[in-house]
Scaffold this motif. Sequence first.
Motif, PDB file in Angstrom:
ATOM      1  N   ALA A 178     -54.557 -52.158 -95.369  1.00  0.00           N
ATOM      2  CA  ALA A 178     -53.942 -52.873 -94.248  1.00  0.00           C
ATOM      3  C   ALA A 178     -52.428 -52.884 -94.372  1.00  0.00           C
ATOM      4  O   ALA A 178     -51.876 -52.629 -95.451  1.00  0.00           O
ATOM      5  CB  ALA A 178     -54.460 -54.312 -94.187  1.00  0.00           C
ATOM      6  N   GLU A 179     -51.784 -53.198 -93.262  1.00  0.00           N
ATOM      7  CA  GLU A 179     -50.364 -53.539 -93.247  1.00  0.00           C
ATOM      8  C   GLU A 179     -50.214 -54.932 -92.652  1.00  0.00           C
ATOM      9  O   GLU A 179     -50.883 -55.273 -91.667  1.00  0.00           O
ATOM     10  CB  GLU A 179     -49.552 -52.523 -92.434  1.00  0.00           C
ATOM     11  CG  GLU A 179     -49.370 -51.197 -93.126  1.00  0.00           C
ATOM     12  CD  GLU A 179     -48.305 -50.337 -92.449  1.00  0.00           C
ATOM     13  OE1 GLU A 179     -47.282 -50.044 -93.094  1.00  0.00           O
ATOM     14  OE2 GLU A 179     -48.496 -49.982 -91.274  1.00  0.00           O
ATOM     15  N   ASP A 180     -49.309 -55.730 -93.234  1.00  0.00           N
ATOM     16  CA  ASP A 180     -49.125 -57.111 -92.803  1.00  0.00           C
ATOM     17  C   ASP A 180     -48.532 -57.193 -91.404  1.00  0.00           C
ATOM     18  O   ASP A 180     -47.938 -56.228 -90.894  1.00  0.00           O
ATOM     19  CB  ASP A 180     -48.205 -57.856 -93.769  1.00  0.00           C
ATOM     20  CG  ASP A 180     -48.886 -58.173 -95.089  1.00  0.00           C
ATOM     21  OD1 ASP A 180     -50.110 -57.992 -95.181  1.00  0.00           O
ATOM     22  OD2 ASP A 180     -48.171 -58.595 -96.021  1.00  0.00           O
ATOM     23  N   ALA A 181     -48.647 -58.367 -90.817  1.00  0.00           N
ATOM     24  CA  ALA A 181     -48.037 -58.637 -89.518  1.00  0.00           C
ATOM     25  C   ALA A 181     -46.563 -58.990 -89.645  1.00  0.00           C
ATOM     26  O   ALA A 181     -45.768 -58.731 -88.743  1.00  0.00           O
ATOM     27  CB  ALA A 181     -48.781 -59.774 -88.821  1.00  0.00           C
ATOM     28  N   ASP A 182     -46.188 -59.599 -90.791  1.00  0.00           N
ATOM     29  CA  ASP A 182     -44.843 -60.160 -90.951  1.00  0.00           C
ATOM     30  C   ASP A 182     -43.924 -59.220 -91.719  1.00  0.00           C
ATOM     31  O   ASP A 182     -44.373 -58.423 -92.543  1.00  0.00           O
ATOM     32  CB  ASP A 182     -44.901 -61.481 -91.722  1.00  0.00           C
ATOM     33  CG  ASP A 182     -45.741 -62.526 -91.013  1.00  0.00           C
ATOM     34  OD1 ASP A 182     -46.241 -62.232 -89.910  1.00  0.00           O
ATOM     35  OD2 ASP A 182     -45.885 -63.623 -91.561  1.00  0.00           O
ATOM     36  N   GLY A 188     -44.114 -59.660 -86.378  1.00  0.00           N
ATOM     37  CA  GLY A 188     -43.766 -58.677 -85.367  1.00  0.00           C
ATOM     38  C   GLY A 188     -42.334 -58.195 -85.379  1.00  0.00           C
ATOM     39  O   GLY A 188     -41.954 -57.380 -84.538  1.00  0.00           O
ATOM     40  N   LYS A 189     -41.518 -58.670 -86.325  1.00  0.00           N
ATOM     41  CA  LYS A 189     -40.104 -58.279 -86.311  1.00  0.00           C
ATOM     42  C   LYS A 189     -39.931 -56.777 -86.458  1.00  0.00           C
ATOM     43  O   LYS A 189     -39.032 -56.183 -85.846  1.00  0.00           O
ATOM     44  CB  LYS A 189     -39.352 -59.004 -87.432  1.00  0.00           C
ATOM     45  CG  LYS A 189     -37.847 -58.711 -87.438  1.00  0.00           C
ATOM     46  CD  LYS A 189     -37.116 -59.488 -88.523  1.00  0.00           C
ATOM     47  CE  LYS A 189     -35.617 -59.174 -88.482  1.00  0.00           C
ATOM     48  NZ  LYS A 189     -34.881 -59.902 -89.543  1.00  0.00           N
ATOM     49  N   PHE A 190     -40.775 -56.145 -87.250  1.00  0.00           N
ATOM     50  CA  PHE A 190     -40.663 -54.705 -87.457  1.00  0.00           C
ATOM     51  C   PHE A 190     -40.928 -53.929 -86.165  1.00  0.00           C
ATOM     52  O   PHE A 190     -40.349 -52.872 -85.938  1.00  0.00           O
ATOM     53  CB  PHE A 190     -41.667 -54.271 -88.534  1.00  0.00           C
ATOM     54  CG  PHE A 190     -41.675 -52.807 -88.831  1.00  0.00           C
ATOM     55  CD1 PHE A 190     -40.674 -52.224 -89.581  1.00  0.00           C
ATOM     56  CD2 PHE A 190     -42.700 -51.996 -88.363  1.00  0.00           C
ATOM     57  CE1 PHE A 190     -40.678 -50.866 -89.861  1.00  0.00           C
ATOM     58  CE2 PHE A 190     -42.728 -50.641 -88.646  1.00  0.00           C
ATOM     59  CZ  PHE A 190     -41.709 -50.075 -89.397  1.00  0.00           C
ATOM     60  N   ARG A 265     -35.649 -47.710 -90.558  1.00  0.00           N
ATOM     61  CA  ARG A 265     -34.610 -48.306 -91.408  1.00  0.00           C
ATOM     62  C   ARG A 265     -34.789 -49.816 -91.550  1.00  0.00           C
ATOM     63  O   ARG A 265     -34.084 -50.454 -92.335  1.00  0.00           O
ATOM     64  CB  ARG A 265     -33.224 -47.988 -90.831  1.00  0.00           C
ATOM     65  CG  ARG A 265     -32.879 -46.489 -90.852  1.00  0.00           C
ATOM     66  CD  ARG A 265     -31.413 -46.240 -90.510  1.00  0.00           C
ATOM     67  NE  ARG A 265     -31.121 -46.499 -89.116  1.00  0.00           N
ATOM     68  CZ  ARG A 265     -31.203 -45.604 -88.133  1.00  0.00           C
ATOM     69  NH1 ARG A 265     -31.616 -44.361 -88.409  1.00  0.00           N
ATOM     70  NH2 ARG A 265     -30.894 -45.917 -86.893  1.00  0.00           N
ATOM     71  N   ARG A 266     -35.721 -50.395 -90.821  1.00  0.00           N
ATOM     72  CA  ARG A 266     -35.988 -51.826 -90.928  1.00  0.00           C
ATOM     73  C   ARG A 266     -36.837 -52.124 -92.163  1.00  0.00           C
ATOM     74  O   ARG A 266     -37.460 -51.225 -92.740  1.00  0.00           O
ATOM     75  CB  ARG A 266     -36.734 -52.321 -89.680  1.00  0.00           C
ATOM     76  CG  ARG A 266     -35.951 -52.234 -88.390  1.00  0.00           C
ATOM     77  CD  ARG A 266     -36.835 -52.651 -87.215  1.00  0.00           C
ATOM     78  NE  ARG A 266     -36.100 -52.662 -85.948  1.00  0.00           N
ATOM     79  CZ  ARG A 266     -36.660 -52.915 -84.761  1.00  0.00           C
ATOM     80  NH1 ARG A 266     -37.952 -53.196 -84.698  1.00  0.00           N
ATOM     81  NH2 ARG A 266     -35.921 -52.889 -83.663  1.00  0.00           N
ATOM     82  N   ALA A 267     -36.856 -53.393 -92.544  1.00  0.00           N
ATOM     83  CA  ALA A 267     -37.746 -53.824 -93.620  1.00  0.00           C
ATOM     84  C   ALA A 267     -39.182 -53.735 -93.117  1.00  0.00           C
ATOM     85  O   ALA A 267     -39.548 -54.378 -92.128  1.00  0.00           O
ATOM     86  CB  ALA A 267     -37.420 -55.253 -94.037  1.00  0.00           C
ATOM     87  N   ARG A 268     -39.987 -52.928 -93.786  1.00  0.00           N
ATOM     88  CA  ARG A 268     -41.346 -52.671 -93.328  1.00  0.00           C
ATOM     89  C   ARG A 268     -42.287 -53.791 -93.799  1.00  0.00           C
ATOM     90  O   ARG A 268     -42.109 -54.340 -94.878  1.00  0.00           O
ATOM     91  CB  ARG A 268     -41.835 -51.328 -93.868  1.00  0.00           C
ATOM     92  CG  ARG A 268     -43.125 -50.842 -93.229  1.00  0.00           C
ATOM     93  CD  ARG A 268     -43.527 -49.472 -93.709  1.00  0.00           C
ATOM     94  NE  ARG A 268     -44.674 -49.023 -92.948  1.00  0.00           N
ATOM     95  CZ  ARG A 268     -44.618 -48.322 -91.818  1.00  0.00           C
ATOM     96  NH1 ARG A 268     -43.438 -47.954 -91.345  1.00  0.00           N
ATOM     97  NH2 ARG A 268     -45.708 -47.972 -91.173  1.00  0.00           N
ATOM     98  N   PRO A 269     -43.293 -54.131 -93.011  1.00  0.00           N
ATOM     99  CA  PRO A 269     -44.292 -55.097 -93.483  1.00  0.00           C
ATOM    100  C   PRO A 269     -44.962 -54.606 -94.765  1.00  0.00           C
ATOM    101  O   PRO A 269     -45.089 -53.399 -94.999  1.00  0.00           O
ATOM    102  CB  PRO A 269     -45.298 -55.158 -92.327  1.00  0.00           C
ATOM    103  CG  PRO A 269     -44.535 -54.711 -91.128  1.00  0.00           C
ATOM    104  CD  PRO A 269     -43.556 -53.704 -91.621  1.00  0.00           C
ATOM    105  N   SER A 270     -45.406 -55.544 -95.592  1.00  0.00           N
ATOM    106  CA  SER A 270     -46.063 -55.183 -96.847  1.00  0.00           C
ATOM    107  C   SER A 270     -47.362 -54.437 -96.569  1.00  0.00           C
ATOM    108  O   SER A 270     -48.055 -54.702 -95.584  1.00  0.00           O
ATOM    109  CB  SER A 270     -46.360 -56.437 -97.666  1.00  0.00           C
ATOM    110  OG  SER A 270     -45.161 -57.094 -98.024  1.00  0.00           O
ATOM    111  N   CYS A 271     -47.670 -53.516 -97.477  1.00  0.00           N
ATOM    112  CA  CYS A 271     -48.901 -52.740 -97.380  1.00  0.00           C
ATOM    113  C   CYS A 271     -49.912 -53.259 -98.391  1.00  0.00           C
ATOM    114  O   CYS A 271     -49.592 -53.428 -99.573  1.00  0.00           O
ATOM    115  CB  CYS A 271     -48.619 -51.259 -97.637  1.00  0.00           C
ATOM    116  SG  CYS A 271     -50.091 -50.212 -97.607  1.00  0.00           S
TER     117      CYS A 271
END
Length: 356
Positions: A178-182, A188-190, A265-271
């Motif tokens: 999975a990948e997180d939402a935050d 959703g910022k990403f 280039r944005r901070a990606r949600p945690s995987c």
Amino acid sequence: QIQQLWATRRAELANSAADIHSRLEQLSVSTDRSPGLALTSEVLRDAGALLKKSYDAEHGGFGGAPKFPQPSQPQFLLRYASRFQDQAAVRMVLHTCDRMAAGGIHDHLGGGFARYSVDAEWLVPHFEKMLYDNAQLAHLYLDAYLVSGEARYAAVARDILDYVLRDMTHPEGGFYSAEDADSEGHEGKFYCWTQAELVNLLAPGEFQVAARYFGITEQGNFIDHSHPQPLPNLNVLNIADPTLTGPESALLASARGKMLAARARRARPSCDDKVLASWNGLMLGAMARAGAVLGDETYRAAAERNLSFLRTRLWDTKTGSLCHRWRDGERDNVQLLAGYAFLLAGVIELYEASLA
């Protein structure tokens, strides 16, 4: 609230749990032993009719908000429609596929689908992406392509699988969970954009086309209510106006390329990078089947690499058993029926695709 209920009404909760358990147990026993529950044509007709009653004719899907894709339901309806010559059921499923693909639940830049939409319109998702959802949705869109012959459904299936291969695959071939939402504390910022960001990023012509196509407005369409200080004026991308001329299609393609590069280039949600046998079996099957249906060896090769990974990392040769979880060189000793069942289903898909 849960803690307070447990402290003040513990006996009531325990009695309720025992009652629910007893009822489920009785249902299970009666289902196992009842000769009247054979899977007859009448049962299939009744199931199809029940699903059709819950169909959302405006937005697609079945039931109301929050709305989950539940791919097994539209997949069943396509088989039901084929068996009983019900073209209305086919139209329901294809409309559902179209609306989900156009909605914000679908990642229009990076591919794949979020878990569910908080609204009935498929617009605002809970942004977490799950492997098992995307595996089942890939199967659904392959089915839609086979039933309709429309290339747009094949394109969505490719979009899902390409996302998994790019962002959700271990170097040795296992699929992450999975990948997180935050990201950075904001849901959703990403994935979201302000109008001002896109004005600064894109050329004027690109912005005009992208803003119309993706429904970008100054006020935005999403507020992260889970954060005490939500970011303002965010837009979830969705296909608000799909009509494009030839020159506009080129401008949109250019805009999407710039947006994807900027998003990277944005901070990606945690995987969540654990590898689960069950969910990998689902995606293995989707990759194998896509290789056959779409005639693309990339997907069949990915399925074969995944099976090799599972054999090496999750199969216990000493006991002849399948472990369920692997991460960073370590596996558990848990065996789950779902792991065996879904992996068997995936391996059958791979055999049917390769005859090997």
